[in-house]
Enzyme design. Structure first.
Site, PDB file in Angstrom:
ATOM      1  N   ASP A  10     -15.092 132.451  73.539  1.00 26.12           N
ATOM      2  CA  ASP A  10     -15.122 131.494  74.634  1.00 26.12           C
ATOM      3  C   ASP A  10     -14.758 132.217  75.926  1.00 26.12           C
ATOM      4  OD1 ASP A  10     -14.533 129.474  76.492  1.00 26.12           O
ATOM      5  OD2 ASP A  10     -13.519 128.210  75.021  1.00 26.12           O
ATOM      6  N   ILE A  11     -15.640 132.202  76.901  1.00 26.91           N
ATOM      7  CA  ILE A  11     -15.403 132.921  78.158  1.00 26.91           C
ATOM      8  C   ILE A  11     -14.165 132.410  78.884  1.00 26.91           C
ATOM      9  CG2 ILE A  11     -16.870 131.496  79.662  1.00 26.91           C
ATOM     10  CD1 ILE A  11     -17.883 134.275  80.820  1.00 26.91           C
ATOM     11  N   ASN A  24     -24.970 125.644  88.079  1.00 23.42           N
ATOM     12  CA  ASN A  24     -26.196 125.069  88.612  1.00 23.42           C
ATOM     13  C   ASN A  24     -26.082 125.129  90.132  1.00 23.42           C
ATOM     14  OD1 ASN A  24     -25.073 122.529  89.681  1.00 23.42           O
ATOM     15  ND2 ASN A  24     -24.821 121.966  87.529  1.00 23.42           N
ATOM     16  N   GLY A  32     -22.516 123.094  79.356  1.00 19.39           N
ATOM     17  CA  GLY A  32     -22.414 124.451  78.846  1.00 19.39           C
ATOM     18  C   GLY A  32     -21.249 125.225  79.431  1.00 19.39           C
ATOM     19  N   VAL A  33     -21.503 126.498  79.774  1.00 21.22           N
ATOM     20  CA  VAL A  33     -20.489 127.377  80.343  1.00 21.22           C
ATOM     21  C   VAL A  33     -19.920 126.774  81.622  1.00 21.22           C
ATOM     22  CG1 VAL A  33     -20.138 129.630  81.451  1.00 21.22           C
ATOM     23  CG2 VAL A  33     -21.450 129.481  79.345  1.00 21.22           C
ATOM     24  N   ASP A  34     -20.785 126.240  82.455  1.00 14.09           N
ATOM     25  CA  ASP A  34     -20.374 125.658  83.734  1.00 14.09           C
ATOM     26  C   ASP A  34     -19.336 124.558  83.517  1.00 14.09           C
ATOM     27  OD1 ASP A  34     -20.357 125.174  86.490  1.00 14.09           O
ATOM     28  OD2 ASP A  34     -22.227 124.062  86.472  1.00 14.09           O
ATOM     29  N   SER A 122     -28.592 132.089  81.878  1.00 15.84           N
ATOM     30  CA  SER A 122     -29.905 131.456  81.669  1.00 15.84           C
ATOM     31  C   SER A 122     -30.330 131.337  80.210  1.00 15.84           C
ATOM     32  CB  SER A 122     -31.019 132.156  82.464  1.00 15.84           C
ATOM     33  OG  SER A 122     -30.898 131.876  83.835  1.00 15.84           O
ATOM     34  N   GLY A 124     -28.914 129.626  77.788  1.00 13.51           N
ATOM     35  CA  GLY A 124     -28.561 128.362  77.153  1.00 13.51           C
ATOM     36  C   GLY A 124     -29.578 127.294  77.494  1.00 13.51           C
ATOM     37  N   TYR A 126     -31.104 126.695  80.106  1.00  8.85           N
ATOM     38  CA  TYR A 126     -32.226 127.141  80.938  1.00  8.85           C
ATOM     39  C   TYR A 126     -33.325 127.830  80.127  1.00  8.85           C
ATOM     40  CZ  TYR A 126     -29.806 125.906  85.299  1.00  8.85           C
ATOM     41  OH  TYR A 126     -29.205 125.236  86.327  1.00  8.85           O
TER      42      TYR A 126
END
Length: 171
Positions: A10-11, A24, A32-34, A122, A124, A126
């Site tokens: 996990d980042i 985005n 997601g990550v965001d 990109s 995930g 995207y």
């Protein structure tokens, strides 16, 4: 020379100078990550993003660009937000994806960050094919002129980790 490290995990758990967010263009959070970075980092990140939207990025952050904010409650000093391209078979957008990595490293250099954690930008929601996303990421970071000492690719699942491992080993 920049060291490339691969981590499966996990980042938001990383202890680094800067964590790169696959954002985005609105900079106001997402999935997601965001979403994970905004949730774990807390409201300070969103406050910084709102300030950016009110000043330099009224129409949002363009694809391929990067900008930094506080990291809030994350174990990092900054979050570098970059907007990856949506994959399209009928149009080669690989230069925009490479730009995400170059621009993030440029911002990291401006901040004097020495350790930077990247997700697979990109790859995930995207829709970028993981093997190609890994190739572009590793080639771009390897070729970059940067003062960053360690780039850590933090991959959420085994497929991503394996794709990045193949790219690193082929260098």
């Amino acid at each position: 020379m920049t060291t490339i490290t691969l981590v499966r995990g996990d980042i938001t758990d990383q202890s680094v100078d800067a964590i790169v967010n696959a954002a985005n263009s609105s900079l106001l959070g997402g999935g997601g990550v965001d979403g994970a970075i905004h949730r774990r980092g807390g409201p300070e990140i969103l406050e910084d993003c709102r300030r950016l939207r009110a000043s330099h990025y009224g129409k949002g952050l363009p694809t391929g660009r990067a900008v930094a904010t506080t990291a809030g409650a994350l174990d990092a000093r900054w979050v570098i937000h970059t907007v990856g391209p949506v994959f399209a078979e009928e149009e080669d957008r690989s230069e925009l994806l490479a730009s995400c990595y170059r621009e993030s490293l440029r911002v990291a250099d401006e901040l004097d960050a020495r350790t930077v954690a990247f997700p697979a930008v990109s790859a995930g929601i995207y829709g970028w094919p993981m093997d190609d996303a890994a190739r572009i990421a590793v080639e771009t970071v390897s070729a970059a002129r940067t003062s960053v000492e360690e780039v850590r690719f933090v991959l959420f699942d085994e497929q991503a980790y394996d794709a990045f491992t193949r790219q690193v080993r082929s260098r």
